[in-house]
Design a protein around this motif. Structure first.
Motif, short mmCIF file in Angstrom:
data_model
loop_
_atom_site.label_atom_id
_atom_site.label_comp_id
_atom_site.label_asym_id
_atom_site.label_seq_id
_atom_site.Cartn_x
_atom_site.Cartn_y
_atom_site.Cartn_z
N ALA A 207 -51.91 -29.74 -23.18
CA ALA A 207 -52.70 -30.52 -24.14
C ALA A 207 -54.00 -30.98 -23.50
CB ALA A 207 -51.90 -31.71 -24.64
N ASN A 208 -53.94 -31.37 -22.25
CA ASN A 208 -55.14 -31.83 -21.56
C ASN A 208 -56.13 -30.71 -21.31
OD1 ASN A 208 -54.17 -34.46 -21.44
ND2 ASN A 208 -53.14 -34.13 -19.48
N ARG A 209 -55.71 -29.46 -21.50
CA ARG A 209 -56.61 -28.32 -21.33
C ARG A 209 -57.07 -27.75 -22.67
NH1 ARG A 209 -57.22 -26.14 -16.42
NH2 ARG A 209 -55.94 -26.90 -14.68
N SER A 210 -56.74 -28.42 -23.75
CA SER A 210 -57.18 -27.96 -25.06
C SER A 210 -58.69 -28.12 -25.20
CB SER A 210 -56.47 -28.75 -26.16
OG SER A 210 -55.08 -28.53 -26.14
N ALA B 117 -72.36 -21.99 -35.31
CA ALA B 117 -72.97 -22.30 -36.60
C ALA B 117 -71.98 -22.32 -37.76
CB ALA B 117 -74.09 -21.30 -36.90
N SER B 118 -70.89 -21.58 -37.67
CA SER B 118 -69.97 -21.55 -38.81
C SER B 118 -68.50 -21.50 -38.42
CB SER B 118 -70.27 -20.33 -39.69
OG SER B 118 -70.10 -19.13 -38.96
N ARG B 119 -68.19 -21.39 -37.15
CA ARG B 119 -66.81 -21.25 -36.71
C ARG B 119 -66.52 -22.18 -35.53
NH1 ARG B 119 -66.62 -18.94 -40.93
NH2 ARG B 119 -65.74 -16.85 -41.37
N ALA B 120 -65.24 -22.50 -35.38
CA ALA B 120 -64.76 -23.22 -34.21
C ALA B 120 -63.68 -22.37 -33.55
CB ALA B 120 -64.19 -24.58 -34.60
N TYR B 121 -63.48 -22.57 -32.25
CA TYR B 121 -62.49 -21.81 -31.49
C TYR B 121 -61.61 -22.79 -30.71
CZ TYR B 121 -65.51 -18.05 -32.86
OH TYR B 121 -66.25 -17.18 -33.62
N VAL B 122 -60.30 -22.59 -30.83
CA VAL B 122 -59.32 -23.46 -30.18
C VAL B 122 -58.40 -22.61 -29.34
CG1 VAL B 122 -57.49 -25.16 -30.54
CG2 VAL B 122 -59.43 -25.06 -32.14
N ASN B 123 -58.18 -22.99 -28.08
CA ASN B 123 -57.29 -22.24 -27.20
C ASN B 123 -55.86 -22.74 -27.30
OD1 ASN B 123 -58.22 -24.65 -25.99
ND2 ASN B 123 -57.65 -23.94 -23.95
N TYR C 259 -57.74 -19.21 -31.46
CA TYR C 259 -57.86 -19.20 -32.92
C TYR C 259 -59.31 -19.45 -33.33
CZ TYR C 259 -52.87 -19.99 -32.25
OH TYR C 259 -51.57 -19.90 -31.82
N GLU C 260 -59.75 -18.65 -34.28
CA GLU C 260 -61.07 -18.85 -34.89
C GLU C 260 -60.88 -19.62 -36.19
OE1 GLU C 260 -64.63 -15.86 -35.28
OE2 GLU C 260 -63.38 -15.67 -37.07
N SER D 185 -56.27 -21.45 -20.24
CA SER D 185 -56.24 -22.89 -19.98
C SER D 185 -57.64 -23.49 -19.84
CB SER D 185 -55.42 -23.16 -18.72
OG SER D 185 -55.81 -22.34 -17.66
N SER D 186 -58.66 -22.64 -19.77
CA SER D 186 -60.04 -23.10 -19.78
C SER D 186 -60.85 -22.12 -20.60
CB SER D 186 -60.57 -23.19 -18.35
OG SER D 186 -61.77 -23.93 -18.28
#
Length: 413
Positions: A362-365, A371-377, A385-386, A406-407
């Motif tokens: 969680a601490n490495r999230s 401009a239109s998308r976010a990315y989450v590891n 995930y886009e 993790s990064s």
């Protein structure tokens, strides 16, 4: 209830001893390859924006640089063709940061520098997007790297022991690490390039922190009039540099070679444990976000000189693409939430990660934005995930990778 946003999206918009070693290499990985010309234009025929060894693209060419703190593997994920390429290795437990093109894997023994091969050049009224070969540039060895920040002219590595090394950024673009100065008195905070100069927090005559403006050789030019008590995190925006302070922020710009500093104060008294410890934002963006302890999230609109506190409760990651886009937070359960930055109203909330992450994961999230998308590891699931943050946090794409990401940093923006 989730609701679809139809708002416009803004355009384009990290002590070193005398034994410090800088080692460089120019071994390449995956190349741009897509229509790259073999013939170089002559100086008389070079078109506007021409960059030797790079292919200019009509649109943003985003890539994610992913690091596995367990194995040390570093991989680049091309978000256009969805292919991954190995970039080499970093020290285990290293953390990645970026200046929009280069990824710096900072650890207790230095920083390894990787060229993602995707970047943007901002010409003010328009931008250029470029693709080139990915490659390992080299390493700055010797001590723990606490911060790396860049301008088109310089990259500054600040070490936890209180020294800093300035490297020629243009030479780094050619695959070489060329040091131009070592600063021995950077004990008060990160050294940050501003145009061709550097901002250096140092101890002032009375013991308080002052910010000196120095040239690329480390020679003092002037001292900023505005003070920044308990100077903390920094951020590079399109218009200048921001330092976090106990009483707000210090915003530094430069015009015609003359630095100008102004304070952006908090509109309330802020407890020490609720002050920003790190800023998160779109590359060069002027909307900065930061955790406000367990209370929520700070949003600093640099253009409007305005702080807002959004009381989200504790979060593990936060970001925003800027004005007109939502504030995004991820909590320890793996839930992604979007808020209106104007009034803190909740827009949407979704469970994004494959399960509640372990505390160390969680601490490495990370939330990266463009401009239109976010990315989450998703570290445990080995996925990225886009997210379409303007469509109720819809999961637009899912990328499976061979490492535990993790990064993560995004380049090409």
């Amino acid at each position: 209830m989730n609701r679809i946003r139809n708002k416009g999206v803004p355009a384009a918009a990290a002590a070193l001893s005398l034994g410090l070693l800088l080692t460089g290499c120019a071994d390449g990985g995956k190349g741009a390859g897509k229509g790259e010309n073999d013939k170089k234009p002559t100086s008389a025929s070079k078109p506007h924006g021409y960059v030797a060894g790079a292919e200019e693209a009509a649109e943003q060419q985003s890539r994610l640089v992913l690091g596995d703190a367990g194995s040390g593997a570093v991989t680049v994920l091309d978000l256009i063709d969805e292919e991954t390429t190995s970039l080499g290795r970093m020290d285990k437990r290293a953390e990645l940061v970026t200046d929009g093109r280069f990824a710096y894997a900072n650890s207790g023994s230095g920083s390894r520098v990787f060229d993602s091969g995707a970047w943007m050049v901002d010409h003010g009224d328009h931008v250029h997007y470029y693709l080139a070969k990915t490659r390992r540039v080299g390493a700055v060895d010797g001590a723990a790297v606490a911060h790396v920040y860049s301008s088109p002219s310089l990259t500054a590595f600040t070490f936890s022991g209180g020294t800093a090394r300035l490297v020629d950024h243009a030479q780094m673009e050619k695959g070489r690490l060329k040091p131009v100065a070592t600063l021995e008195d950077a004990q008060r905070g990160p050294v940050v390039p501003l145009e061709g100069d550097v901002l250096v927090p140092v101890a002032g005559p009375s013991g308080d922190t002052v910010v000196e403006v120095r040239d690329r050789k480390g020679v003092k030019r002037t001292v900023l009039d505005e003070k920044c008590p308990e100077l903390g995190p920094a951020a590079v925006t399109r218009s200048g540099v921001v330092f976090g302070c106990a009483d707000g922020a210090l915003f530094v710009t430069e015009r015609k070679g003359k630095p100008r500093a102004e304070k952006i104060p908090f509109d309330q008294k802020v407890a020490e444990n609720e002050r920003p410890e790190a800023f998160h934002h779109r590359s060069l963006g002027s909307t900065l976000t930061a955790k406000a302890g367990e209370k929520g999230v700070w949003v600093l609109n640099v253009a409007k000189r305005d702080w807002k506190l959004i009381e989200t409760g504790p979060v593990v990651a936060v970001n925003s693409a800027g004005e007109g886009t939502p504030l995004l937070t991820l909590d320890a359960s793996g839930t992604l939430t979007a808020y209106e930055t104007a009034d803190g109203e909740k827009i949407a909330s979704k469970d994004i990660l494959s399960g509640a992450p372990r505390a160390k994961d969680a601490n490495r999230s990370v939330i990266e934005v463009d401009a239109s998308r976010a990315y989450v590891n998703d570290v445990a699931a080995k996925k990225v995930y886009e997210i379409d943050y303007n469509d109720g946090l819809r999961k637009a794409r899912s990328f499976s990778v061979d490492i535990s990401p993790s990064s993560m940093v995004e380049t090409g923006r």
